[in-house]
Write an enzyme that holds these catalytic residues in place. Structure first.
Site, PDB file in Angstrom:
ATOM      1  N   ARG A  88      43.012  10.942  48.279  1.00 12.96           N
ATOM      2  CA  ARG A  88      42.593  12.282  47.893  1.00 12.96           C
ATOM      3  C   ARG A  88      42.274  13.141  49.108  1.00 12.96           C
ATOM      4  O   ARG A  88      41.885  14.304  48.947  1.00 12.96           O
ATOM      5  CB  ARG A  88      41.333  12.189  47.030  1.00 12.96           C
ATOM      6  CG  ARG A  88      41.591  12.317  45.548  1.00 12.96           C
ATOM      7  CD  ARG A  88      40.298  11.994  44.845  1.00 12.96           C
ATOM      8  NE  ARG A  88      40.138  12.689  43.619  1.00 12.96           N
ATOM      9  CZ  ARG A  88      40.292  12.136  42.413  1.00 12.96           C
ATOM     10  NH1 ARG A  88      40.647  10.881  42.292  1.00 12.96           N
ATOM     11  NH2 ARG A  88      40.082  12.848  41.345  1.00 12.96           N
ATOM     12  N   ARG A 127      37.672  16.734  26.351  1.00 17.36           N
ATOM     13  CA  ARG A 127      37.777  15.255  26.305  1.00 17.36           C
ATOM     14  C   ARG A 127      36.477  14.621  25.811  1.00 17.36           C
ATOM     15  O   ARG A 127      35.394  14.945  26.273  1.00 17.36           O
ATOM     16  CB  ARG A 127      38.118  14.733  27.700  1.00 17.36           C
ATOM     17  CG  ARG A 127      38.027  13.224  27.787  1.00 17.36           C
ATOM     18  CD  ARG A 127      38.756  12.635  28.952  1.00 17.36           C
ATOM     19  NE  ARG A 127      38.369  13.183  30.241  1.00 17.36           N
ATOM     20  CZ  ARG A 127      38.984  12.874  31.381  1.00 17.36           C
ATOM     21  NH1 ARG A 127      40.017  12.050  31.371  1.00 17.36           N
ATOM     22  NH2 ARG A 127      38.584  13.401  32.518  1.00 17.36           N
ATOM     23  N   ARG A 160      32.037  13.019  29.391  1.00 10.56           N
ATOM     24  CA  ARG A 160      31.792  12.585  30.772  1.00 10.56           C
ATOM     25  C   ARG A 160      30.953  13.618  31.516  1.00 10.56           C
ATOM     26  O   ARG A 160      31.192  14.819  31.385  1.00 10.56           O
ATOM     27  CB  ARG A 160      33.133  12.393  31.507  1.00 10.56           C
ATOM     28  CG  ARG A 160      33.642  10.983  31.500  1.00 10.56           C
ATOM     29  CD  ARG A 160      35.072  10.852  32.011  1.00 10.56           C
ATOM     30  NE  ARG A 160      35.348  11.384  33.348  1.00 10.56           N
ATOM     31  CZ  ARG A 160      36.485  11.172  34.012  1.00 10.56           C
ATOM     32  NH1 ARG A 160      37.439  10.413  33.462  1.00 10.56           N
ATOM     33  NH2 ARG A 160      36.691  11.692  35.192  1.00 10.56           N
TER      34      ARG A 160
HETATM   35  P1  AP5 Z   1      39.015  10.323  38.567  1.00  3.95           P
HETATM   36  O1  AP5 Z   1      38.596   9.437  37.498  1.00  3.95           O
HETATM   37  O2  AP5 Z   1      40.171   9.965  39.404  1.00  3.95           O
HETATM   38  O3  AP5 Z   1      39.144  11.736  37.891  1.00  3.95           O
HETATM   39  P2  AP5 Z   1      40.109  12.999  38.111  1.00  3.95           P
HETATM   40  O4  AP5 Z   1      41.383  12.714  38.782  1.00  3.95           O
HETATM   41  O5  AP5 Z   1      39.258  14.069  38.688  1.00  3.95           O
HETATM   42  O6  AP5 Z   1      40.350  13.389  36.647  1.00  3.95           O
HETATM   43  P3  AP5 Z   1      40.924  12.606  35.425  1.00  3.95           P
HETATM   44  O7  AP5 Z   1      40.873  11.153  35.539  1.00  3.95           O
HETATM   45  O8  AP5 Z   1      40.214  13.223  34.311  1.00  3.95           O
HETATM   46  O9  AP5 Z   1      42.419  13.158  35.486  1.00  3.95           O
HETATM   47  P4  AP5 Z   1      43.824  12.475  35.285  1.00  3.95           P
HETATM   48  O10 AP5 Z   1      44.790  13.252  36.101  1.00  3.95           O
HETATM   49  O11 AP5 Z   1      43.783  10.997  35.444  1.00  3.95           O
HETATM   50  O12 AP5 Z   1      44.124  12.833  33.778  1.00  3.95           O
HETATM   51  P5  AP5 Z   1      44.053  11.902  32.475  1.00  3.95           P
HETATM   52  O13 AP5 Z   1      45.286  11.090  32.338  1.00  3.95           O
HETATM   53  O14 AP5 Z   1      42.732  11.216  32.450  1.00  3.95           O
HETATM   54  O15 AP5 Z   1      37.803  10.599  39.595  1.00  3.95           O
HETATM   55  C1  AP5 Z   1      36.508  10.851  39.131  1.00  3.95           C
HETATM   56  C2  AP5 Z   1      35.602  11.057  40.337  1.00  3.95           C
HETATM   57  O16 AP5 Z   1      35.555   9.845  41.121  1.00  3.95           O
HETATM   58  C3  AP5 Z   1      36.043  12.141  41.342  1.00  3.95           C
HETATM   59  O17 AP5 Z   1      35.628  13.426  40.954  1.00  3.95           O
HETATM   60  C4  AP5 Z   1      35.336  11.650  42.622  1.00  3.95           C
HETATM   61  O18 AP5 Z   1      33.970  11.946  42.580  1.00  3.95           O
HETATM   62  C5  AP5 Z   1      35.495  10.140  42.524  1.00  3.95           C
HETATM   63  N1  AP5 Z   1      36.740   9.684  43.156  1.00  3.95           N
HETATM   64  C6  AP5 Z   1      37.782   9.059  42.538  1.00  3.95           C
HETATM   65  N2  AP5 Z   1      38.748   8.775  43.435  1.00  3.95           N
HETATM   66  C7  AP5 Z   1      38.291   9.213  44.641  1.00  3.95           C
HETATM   67  C8  AP5 Z   1      38.853   9.230  45.943  1.00  3.95           C
HETATM   68  N3  AP5 Z   1      40.080   8.727  46.186  1.00  3.95           N
HETATM   69  N4  AP5 Z   1      38.112   9.778  46.935  1.00  3.95           N
HETATM   70  C9  AP5 Z   1      36.859  10.278  46.726  1.00  3.95           C
HETATM   71  N5  AP5 Z   1      36.299  10.311  45.502  1.00  3.95           N
HETATM   72  C10 AP5 Z   1      37.003   9.778  44.474  1.00  3.95           C
HETATM   73  O19 AP5 Z   1      44.114  13.050  31.355  1.00  3.95           O
HETATM   74  C11 AP5 Z   1      43.051  13.954  31.160  1.00  3.95           C
HETATM   75  C12 AP5 Z   1      42.965  14.297  29.655  1.00  3.95           C
HETATM   76  O20 AP5 Z   1      44.155  14.987  29.283  1.00  3.95           O
HETATM   77  C13 AP5 Z   1      42.913  13.045  28.760  1.00  3.95           C
HETATM   78  O21 AP5 Z   1      42.071  13.305  27.677  1.00  3.95           O
HETATM   79  C14 AP5 Z   1      44.366  12.848  28.304  1.00  3.95           C
HETATM   80  O22 AP5 Z   1      44.449  12.229  27.049  1.00  3.95           O
HETATM   81  C15 AP5 Z   1      44.870  14.283  28.269  1.00  3.95           C
HETATM   82  N6  AP5 Z   1      46.309  14.382  28.624  1.00  3.95           N
HETATM   83  C16 AP5 Z   1      46.966  13.719  29.607  1.00  3.95           C
HETATM   84  N7  AP5 Z   1      48.261  14.091  29.645  1.00  3.95           N
HETATM   85  C17 AP5 Z   1      48.415  15.019  28.671  1.00  3.95           C
HETATM   86  C18 AP5 Z   1      49.539  15.789  28.223  1.00  3.95           C
HETATM   87  N8  AP5 Z   1      50.758  15.688  28.800  1.00  3.95           N
HETATM   88  N9  AP5 Z   1      49.332  16.656  27.201  1.00  3.95           N
HETATM   89  C19 AP5 Z   1      48.082  16.781  26.606  1.00  3.95           C
HETATM   90  N10 AP5 Z   1      46.984  16.070  26.983  1.00  3.95           N
HETATM   91  C20 AP5 Z   1      47.157  15.203  28.017  1.00  3.95           C
END
Ligand code: AP5
Length: 218
Positions: A88, A127, A160
């Site tokens: 990231r 969500r 969350r």
């Molecule tokens: P992390 O858990 O990685 O969260 P994020 O990337 O900020 O967000 P999401 O997991 O919510 O997004 P995603 O892209 O995976 O989407 P998802 O498939 O879940 O990180 C959380 C925290 O941890 C960070 O803020 C940071 O503090 C820390 N962290 C983690 N990694 C780090 C790093 N490398 N360095 C430093 N800090 C770190 O989908 C989201 C929603 O949308 C779901 O409900 C899903 O069902 C829905 N959805 C998905 N695709 C679609 C679609 N095509 N159409 C409709 N709905 C959809």
């Protein structure tokens, strides 16, 4: 196959990574899931990470890099993996490149999921996650049949901490400032494949799959 699933918060990295693990039979390595697990268990890493995560800031590089270096040495990662949410920052990308270089390996591709802010805002504010089985619901796209109750197992749903509006704003700022520069980083290295993340989940998956097939034929 060693893949990076890349994109802003809510782009679908986790959703698509899970689907790809079934096709490739390699694990999804999600730093977010590992960190949430550590918070739940109350480990030292979890206690340190929680304050950053709850307000939507990135956890310090040295903490995350250590987690990833340990995780990638485990037996199930030897055939490959899908990195979800890592790297990231440029510091993390450089650390990954050095760790892989020591093993004579490299990343095969970076899938960049593109999505507009208004769409990911709905995905994240709407969500609701099951406290028991982890099943995700969405108040806009896939509302639970009974408010606050999981359709799959009947347990309570929760919102969350980092899906609250202020934390989402901070996550987007962190993405634009610290993470987005990696698009150029991986483009320059010829690894970047950009996919429209706003389509239906299955359509996004088909596009990713087609892009990876094209890559494997090159
Ligand atoms: P992390 O858990 O990685 O969260 P994020 O990337 O900020 O967000 P999401 O997991 O919510 O997004 P995603 O892209 O995976 O989407 P998802 O498939 O879940 O990180 C959380 C925290 O941890 C960070 O803020 C940071 O503090 C820390 N962290 C983690 N990694 C780090 C790093 N490398 N360095 C430093 N800090 C770190 O989908 C989201 C929603 O949308 C779901 O409900 C899903 O069902 C829905 N959805 C998905 N695709 C679609 C679609 N095509 N159409 C409709 N709905 C959809």
């Amino acid at each position: 196959m060693r893949l990076i699933m890349f994109g802003p918060p809510g782009a679908g990295k986790g959703t698509q990574s899970k689907m790809l693990t079934q096709r490739y039979e390699i694990p999804q390595v999600s730093t977010g899931d590992i960190l949430r697990g550590a918070v739940k268990k109350g480990t030292a890493v979890g206690l340190e990470a929680k304050s950053y995560m709850d307000r939507g800031a990135l956890v310090p590089d040295e903490v995350v890099v250590r987690i990833i270096e340990d995780r990638l040495q485990e037996a199930d990662c030897q055939k490959g993996y899908i990195l979800d949410g890592f790297p990231r920052t440029v510091v993390q990308a450089e650390a990954l490149s050095r760790a892989l270089g020591r093993l004579g390996k490299e990343i095969d591709a970076v899938i960049n999921l593109e999505i507009r802010d208004e769409e990911l805002w709905k995905r994240l504010t709407g969500r609701r996650v099951c406290s028991h089985c982890g099943q995700e619901h969405n108040l806009f796209f896939k509302p639970p049949q009974r408010e606050g109750v999981c359709d799959c197992c009947g347990a309570a749903l929760f919102h969350r901490e980092d899906d609250q509006e202020e934390a989402i704003r901070n996550r987007l700022v962190a993405y634009k400032k610290q993470t987005e520069p990696l698009i150029q980083y991986y483009r320059e290295r010829g690894k970047l494949m950009t996919v429209n993340g706003e389509k239906e989940i299955s359509q996004v998956f088909d596009e990713i799959w087609a892009a990876l097939e094209r890559m494997s034929r090159q």
